[in-house]
Structure formats: C-alpha cells, structure tokens
Write a protein that holds these residues in place. Structure first.
Motif, PDB file in Angstrom:
ATOM      1  N   THR A  79     105.590  53.530  60.944  1.00 19.10           N
ATOM      2  CA  THR A  79     107.030  53.464  61.153  1.00 19.10           C
ATOM      3  C   THR A  79     107.598  54.841  61.456  1.00 19.10           C
ATOM      4  O   THR A  79     106.960  55.870  61.204  1.00 19.10           O
ATOM      5  CB  THR A  79     107.732  52.903  59.914  1.00 19.10           C
ATOM      6  OG1 THR A  79     107.556  53.838  58.829  1.00 19.10           O
ATOM      7  CG2 THR A  79     107.159  51.555  59.510  1.00 19.10           C
ATOM      8  N   ALA A  80     108.827  54.848  61.977  1.00 18.47           N
ATOM      9  CA  ALA A  80     109.505  56.114  62.216  1.00 18.47           C
ATOM     10  C   ALA A  80     109.715  56.865  60.913  1.00 18.47           C
ATOM     11  O   ALA A  80     109.691  58.094  60.886  1.00 18.47           O
ATOM     12  CB  ALA A  80     110.840  55.866  62.923  1.00 18.47           C
ATOM     13  N   ALA A  81     109.930  56.125  59.814  1.00 14.17           N
ATOM     14  CA  ALA A  81     110.106  56.776  58.514  1.00 14.17           C
ATOM     15  C   ALA A  81     108.843  57.512  58.105  1.00 14.17           C
ATOM     16  O   ALA A  81     108.891  58.635  57.579  1.00 14.17           O
ATOM     17  CB  ALA A  81     110.480  55.742  57.459  1.00 14.17           C
ATOM     18  N   ARG A 123     112.997  53.922  65.384  1.00 18.91           N
ATOM     19  CA  ARG A 123     111.793  53.620  66.151  1.00 18.91           C
ATOM     20  C   ARG A 123     112.039  53.807  67.645  1.00 18.91           C
ATOM     21  O   ARG A 123     111.211  54.378  68.372  1.00 18.91           O
ATOM     22  CB  ARG A 123     111.339  52.183  65.884  1.00 18.91           C
ATOM     23  CG  ARG A 123     110.002  51.821  66.543  1.00 18.91           C
ATOM     24  CD  ARG A 123     109.746  50.323  66.441  1.00 18.91           C
ATOM     25  NE  ARG A 123     110.557  49.600  67.409  1.00 18.91           N
ATOM     26  CZ  ARG A 123     110.807  48.294  67.346  1.00 18.91           C
ATOM     27  NH1 ARG A 123     110.360  47.586  66.335  1.00 18.91           N
ATOM     28  NH2 ARG A 123     111.523  47.696  68.275  1.00 18.91           N
ATOM     29  N   GLU A 124     113.191  53.339  68.116  1.00 20.40           N
ATOM     30  CA  GLU A 124     113.534  53.513  69.531  1.00 20.40           C
ATOM     31  C   GLU A 124     113.610  55.000  69.888  1.00 20.40           C
ATOM     32  O   GLU A 124     113.116  55.425  70.939  1.00 20.40           O
ATOM     33  CB  GLU A 124     114.872  52.832  69.826  1.00 20.40           C
ATOM     34  CG  GLU A 124     114.816  51.318  69.810  1.00 20.40           C
ATOM     35  CD  GLU A 124     114.057  50.771  70.995  1.00 20.40           C
ATOM     36  OE1 GLU A 124     114.601  50.793  72.116  1.00 20.40           O
ATOM     37  OE2 GLU A 124     112.905  50.325  70.804  1.00 20.40           O
ATOM     38  N   ARG A 125     114.226  55.782  69.022  1.00 17.25           N
ATOM     39  CA  ARG A 125     114.341  57.215  69.285  1.00 17.25           C
ATOM     40  C   ARG A 125     112.961  57.878  69.257  1.00 17.25           C
ATOM     41  O   ARG A 125     112.652  58.740  70.094  1.00 17.25           O
ATOM     42  CB  ARG A 125     115.253  57.860  68.252  1.00 17.25           C
ATOM     43  CG  ARG A 125     116.694  57.386  68.311  1.00 17.25           C
ATOM     44  CD  ARG A 125     117.514  58.011  67.203  1.00 17.25           C
ATOM     45  NE  ARG A 125     117.654  59.443  67.389  1.00 17.25           N
ATOM     46  CZ  ARG A 125     118.037  60.294  66.445  1.00 17.25           C
ATOM     47  NH1 ARG A 125     118.294  59.847  65.217  1.00 17.25           N
ATOM     48  NH2 ARG A 125     118.135  61.584  66.698  1.00 17.25           N
ATOM     49  N   LEU A 126     112.129  57.475  68.288  1.00 21.86           N
ATOM     50  CA  LEU A 126     110.786  58.053  68.182  1.00 21.86           C
ATOM     51  C   LEU A 126     109.973  57.770  69.441  1.00 21.86           C
ATOM     52  O   LEU A 126     109.357  58.675  70.012  1.00 21.86           O
ATOM     53  CB  LEU A 126     110.070  57.491  66.952  1.00 21.86           C
ATOM     54  CG  LEU A 126     108.592  57.860  66.808  1.00 21.86           C
ATOM     55  CD1 LEU A 126     108.423  59.362  66.627  1.00 21.86           C
ATOM     56  CD2 LEU A 126     107.967  57.106  65.632  1.00 21.86           C
ATOM     57  N   MET A 127     109.963  56.512  69.876  1.00 27.87           N
ATOM     58  CA  MET A 127     109.152  56.164  71.038  1.00 27.87           C
ATOM     59  C   MET A 127     109.659  56.856  72.292  1.00 27.87           C
ATOM     60  O   MET A 127     108.862  57.265  73.152  1.00 27.87           O
ATOM     61  CB  MET A 127     109.146  54.641  71.228  1.00 27.87           C
ATOM     62  CG  MET A 127     108.563  53.865  70.048  1.00 27.87           C
ATOM     63  SD  MET A 127     106.983  54.525  69.425  1.00 27.87           S
ATOM     64  CE  MET A 127     105.902  54.201  70.821  1.00 27.87           C
ATOM     65  N   ALA A 128     110.983  57.023  72.412  1.00 28.79           N
ATOM     66  CA  ALA A 128     111.516  57.729  73.572  1.00 28.79           C
ATOM     67  C   ALA A 128     111.080  59.189  73.558  1.00 28.79           C
ATOM     68  O   ALA A 128     110.743  59.768  74.595  1.00 28.79           O
ATOM     69  CB  ALA A 128     113.037  57.625  73.587  1.00 28.79           C
ATOM     70  N   ARG A 129     111.076  59.793  72.375  1.00 23.00           N
ATOM     71  CA  ARG A 129     110.691  61.206  72.268  1.00 23.00           C
ATOM     72  C   ARG A 129     109.192  61.396  72.519  1.00 23.00           C
ATOM     73  O   ARG A 129     108.778  62.444  73.013  1.00 23.00           O
ATOM     74  CB  ARG A 129     111.087  61.750  70.901  1.00 23.00           C
ATOM     75  CG  ARG A 129     112.587  61.909  70.751  1.00 23.00           C
ATOM     76  CD  ARG A 129     113.029  62.244  69.347  1.00 23.00           C
ATOM     77  NE  ARG A 129     114.475  62.421  69.319  1.00 23.00           N
ATOM     78  CZ  ARG A 129     115.095  63.545  69.640  1.00 23.00           C
ATOM     79  NH1 ARG A 129     114.385  64.612  69.944  1.00 23.00           N
ATOM     80  NH2 ARG A 129     116.407  63.626  69.635  1.00 23.00           N
TER      81      ARG A 129
END
Length: 623
Positions: A330-332, A567-573
């Motif tokens: 997870t992003a966390a 999660r959306e922000r993580l995958m974009a980065r």
C-alpha cells in the motif's frame, strides 16, 4: 413478416458489458444471461430517462454519452422547478432506478446530458446475477481499494509465493506471530520463570494477574541483566518485568511492527486480535521470515562513510518503492519505508556534518513536518524540516547556535537536493522556549504534525512533551475546521472532466488538493478537537470512529478514500511522467473502473465533511 426488436442486441450488449466494471469480471454464462434480458435504449440530449417518481427498478450502463441527476431544491426563494445537480455519469458507468443499485441518489430526475446510448438491465435480472456474484453489489457499495474491487475472489497470489524481499511490506504481524501465549502468574520467582521459558523454548513470557489480565513482560535479556546485577533467583517476577506490555493488532503489517520495535528499542511485541492476546512476535521472527530484508538499506545508510555513499544509497529507494508497489504494498507501507529511509539519511548526515563543522554550541534535533511528520511521504515530495535547539535561555549560546545553523543548514539543504530529498522548507533554529508558539502558528495547525527524525534524543523528549501540550485554543480549532468544511468535494469525473457539486467542470485536477489534502486537514483539526494524540491521517480517522466522533462507516470510508488517493499519487510518481505527478491532465483517459473509484472516494470525502459539519454544529468536542 415480423420485424426484429432493434432494442434487443445480445451480442452488442455482451461485448459492452465485458468491458464495463463490475460486469467485466463475470463469466460467459452470466454475461449471456444479462444480455438476453438487457435492452439498448437511445435518448436525445436533454431527454428524460427516469422521473423521480419511477417505481420500476432497473440498472443502466452508459454505452455512449452521459447522464445527469437533478433534484428540486425546495429551498426558500428558489424558482418553481429549479433543480440542483446531484450527480453526473459518463461512458462505462452505471446507475440504478427505483433502488436497483445501492448508493444511487433517490428521488432524482435523470436526464441525458448528450445523445446517449444505454444498456438497460431489468432489476430482477441484475439482482439474480448479484446474488450469485456478491462482488458485483460490493463494487457499487464501495470501490476504493484494490482489495475490494480489483482482484476477484480466489485470484490473489498466495503469500508464500511472494519474494522474500517484499515480506515485511506485504505480510501481517499476525501471520508470523507465535500462536498461543506463554505466561507466568504474578509472584512466580525468577528461577521458575527461567525454567518455563527454557521448557517452552521462548525468549519472553507474559506476567498475568490472578484474573488473567496481562500486567507485564519478562525477556531473556531481563533475566541476564538480573544475574549480572546479582538479583536473587527467588525474587518475584514482577520485580523484573517491564510494564505496560507493548502490543499491536494482528492486522498490522510486519514492516510497521518492526518500525515500532526500532523506535521503542524493544524486540518483543504482544499481538492481539479483537483486543485479546493471541501471540507474540519478535524482531527475529520478522527478519528471519523476511530473508533479504530491505532493512539492510537502513543499516548501510547508518554505516555510510560520506555524502557520496549516502547519495548512492538514496538512489536505491526509488526502485525499492516501485518494486514494493508492484507487489501490492500500500501507499501507507511505501510511505513508511520512505520516511524511515529519510530519517536514517538525516541522522547519518548530521553525524557527518558535525564531523566536518564540529559540534553545535547547543543541543539540536531535526523535526519533520508535513507528510514526513505523518509518515505519509511519497517519492519526490521532499522534506519539510525545522531545526530545534535548546540554548538554555542564554543569549550568547543562542547567537552562536544561529551562526552555526546559518553555516551548516545550506550545506545540509544542498546534500538533500543531491539525494533527491530536496526540502520544501528548511527552517531554524527554533529555540525550545519558542517551540510551542512555532507549532501553533502552522497553516491550519499543520506544524503540530511534527516528528523528531534526527539529533539529540534527550532534546527529543522535551520536544515531544511540548507537542503533547501545544493544542491550540478550542475556538481557534473550531473556526479553522468550519472554514475547511465550506469546500464540498467533487462529484466525480464526467465526459472527461472533473465535475463539481455546483455543476462546474474542470479539464484537469490535482489529486492532492481535491482528494488527499482535505482529508488530512479535516482529520487533523477534528483529531485535535477530540484530544486525539495519534499522528497520521489514517490513525486519526480510526480514532475518531472509535471515540464516536464520526459514524464508524464514515470513518472507514474516509480511510479507504485516503488510501485510494495516496495510491493514485504513488503510482503517478513511480510512472516517471513529466510535470506535476499530482495533476491528472487527462481525466478522459481514466478507465471506467478508476472513474468509479474516484466517484466513491470523492463521495467518502463529502460524507466526512458533512459528518464533521453536523458534529461541529452540535458543539461536539466541547468540554
């Protein structure tokens, strides 16, 4: 001659439903059953699809075009027939009429927003399929996380098949904890305690009262210390035990468990399920199960000989974060890893700078603010840091410390930029005597999310004490929260644009500004009002739910929404896109499934806003 019904197109319906979530997860037989019952319908722009009084239940999937849902305002001063936009849906999305789907606005008039083709499914046929495929109904209830709506049941990879290198980040503490509890009763002597530990082949035992409640823990390290200090083996075990016992829930990730052990300087944690002890987990359990641990990266950072070595090690964090995300972390979890890595880098960098410039004239430490302070760091976010110093209220030492910081901090900032950790802000020194004022003056009290990441541990204790006692005035908190609650969440994504609740549209949108940040701010302010000491957005939301400051479902959905946006922000980065990775420049490129996830996430943010507004209006949180 009998003409065929143009609305009956089973092949076309089957082909469309096979691409539209959640029907894309159905087997051929279920799709054929729906296609046989379904009909294709066409509506001109502005034509009524369903009145608010409709009683026949059916489900519609938008094949081409779009729809809007409107409701009469009924507000004083409004014109007769004046309507308010309730929702807007685009291609690939579904809506229900007369209660055919959970979560669809009731009492709305549904209109075509363009020339629109729909696939209409009778409510009875949809209900029959949903009864045999619960994931179909669950998709419309809440679709914010991968665990709920991406993998169909039975297709998730077996944990045993995951690479050892990802173990800490994809497994739970309860999965590796020892089963059962080894305990001794209060009053048992140390000799008896050691015998029980030897017979059970364990490195720790819990100490229980006669009632069965756990009151402490004794480890093999404690027993060695007792022998070294000459403590008699006939002494009762409670003279040696540590209390209270550090515990965590079985659903906590192994990474988080190891992080807590590292921060607390302990090697044993009690694992609980539904609040009851179910086992013990040790640092060795986690590391042995983990195999090739990414924690080796932290060890290498602590041993780095110079800034060049540190820069090389920092370059490994990006690929590691990408690998973990690809394996389902997870992003966390990724944010926790990045925060811990940054903390190790800062600690080692301070040691190297002190070696170069000499020791500072006063005790000092670094506080991380913002995402790093909440342990929610994402790749490329940078660090927001402040130097705190204790000058002992001595003006001479204070001026010397300012001179030292003005020399050292630019060098620190340069290294952080080289490491890919360029600080969004690097301030200081803030002296201990003025720290409370600094913490209270952050935007929307964001400075209260500060967390010590490096420096003098003794000073850190003083900093933590001030953090706990720096809660702003209640009226100021309520006013700040009230201002935040004036901003409704978007409705969703319609016809390739973000649609607001006032009916306006935006061609691009910022995930952080419209998704993550409102949740972070609302959780912080509501948590401060409730006296919650936990840091981190998810922890605060969970605490608000436990304390009944939020309806539990609202709190859970807000947690899921926050995890989705992160999660959306993580995958974009991690994707390597140019420009601001938080900006969705082409909402029209989002799949129907992701549009549905965005809609559900925005709905959860709006529910959080309204629930907090209701509580604020009722004076919730007052003493």
């Amino acid at each position: 001659m009998q003409l065929s019904d143009p609305a009956l197109q089973p092949e076309a319906v089957t082909a469309f439903l096979a691409t539209a979530p959640p029907f894309d997860r159905l087997g051929p037989a279920a799709l054929a059953e729906l296609a046989t019952a379904g009909r294709v319908a066409f509506y001109l722009n502005g034509e009524v699809i369903a009145e608010a009084t409709a009683t026949e239940p059916f489900v519609c999937c938008i094949q081409r075009g779009g729809v809007v849902m409107v409701r009469p305002t009924g507000e004083p001063g409004s014109e007769p027939g004046e309507a308010r936009l309730q929702d807007a849906l685009g291609e690939g999305e579904c809506f229900g009429v007369a209660g055919a789907l959970p979560g669809c606005p009731a009492g709305c008039r549904i209109l075509a927003a363009a020339d629109t083709f729909l696939v209409r499914l009778p409510g009875v046929a949809f209900a029959a399929i949903a009864a045999r495929n619960p994931a179909v109904t669950a998709f419309f209830d809440a679709c914010l996380t991968q665990s709920r709506c991406v993998l169909p049941e039975g297709t998730e990879a077996d944990p045993a098949d995951r690479p050892d290198g990802d173990y800490l980040f994809t497994r739970l503490a309860g999965e590796v904890a020892s089963r059962g509890i080894v305990a001794v009763a209060r009053g048992t002597d140390l000799r008896g305690t050691a015998r029980i530990m030897e017979e059970a082949a364990v490195g720790s035992v819990l100490v229980r009262e006669g009632s069965g409640s756990v009151i402490g823990i004794v480890t093999d390290r404690d027993l060695r210390r007792a022998v070294a200090q000459g403590l008699g083996l006939g002494a009762p075990v409670e003279t040696l035990m540590s209390a209270p016992v550090a515990a965590l829930d079985a659903a906590t990730s192994c990474f988080e468990a190891l992080s807590r052990m590292t921060e607390a300087g302990i090697r044993h944690l009690l694992v609980t399920g539904d609040g009851e002890p179910v086992g013990m987990v040790t640092a060795n359990d986690l590391l042995l199960a983990h195999g090739r641990s990414p924690m080796a990266l932290m060890r290498a950072i602590r041993r780095a000989g110079d800034a060049v070595d540190l820069a090389a090690l920092c370059r490994r964090t990006g690929p590691l974060a990408a690998a973990l995300a690809a394996r389902g972390a997870t992003a966390a979890t990724v944010g926790g890893l990045l925060t811990m890595t940054a903390q190790a880098v800062l600690a080692r960098l301070l040691e190297l700078l002190v070696r170069r410039f000499g020791p500072p004239p006063a005790r000092w430490c670094l506080l991380a603010l913002g995402a790093a302070g909440r342990r929610e760091l994402l790749p490329g976010l940078g660090l927001d840091l402040v130097v705190v110093a204790d000058d002992g209220d001595d003006d001479i030492i204070g001026r010397a410390m300012e001179t030292y910081c003005h020399t050292v901090l630019p060098v620190l900032a340069g290294h952080l930029a080289d490491f890919g950790l360029g600080g969004a802000h690097l301030a200081g020194p803030v002296f201990l005597s003025g720290l409370t004022a600094f913490l209270r003056t952050g935007p929307e009290f964001a400075h209260l999310e500060a967390r010590m990441v490096a420096g003098d541990s003794g000073l850190g204790e003083g900093v933590r004490a001030r953090l706990l006692h720096s809660r702003p005035d209640r009226d100021a908190l309520r006013a700040c929260l009230a201002a935040q609650l004036l901003n409704p969440a978007p409705l969703g994504i319609h016809q390739g644009k973000l649609v607001e609740r006032d009916g306006s549209f935006a061609a691009v949108f910022d995930i952080a500004a419209r998704g993550t940040q409102p949740i972070v701010t609302m959780a912080r302010l509501a948590g401060l009002l409730a006296g919650i000491q936990e840091n981190g957005t998810a922890n605060r939301l969970a605490a608000l739910g436990r304390l009944e400051r939020l309806p539990p479902e609202v709190a859970r959905n807000a947690e899921d929404a926050f995890a989705f946006f992160q999660r959306e922000r993580l995958m974009a980065r991690l994707s390597g896109l140019t420009g601001d990775p938080d900006v969705v420049a082409r909402p029209s490129a989002l799949s129907a499934r992701r549009r549905q996830e965005y809609r559900a996430a925005f709905g959860a943010v709006e529910a959080l806003r309204q629930a907090l507004g209701t509580g604020l209006g009722a004076g919730e949180g007052a003493p």
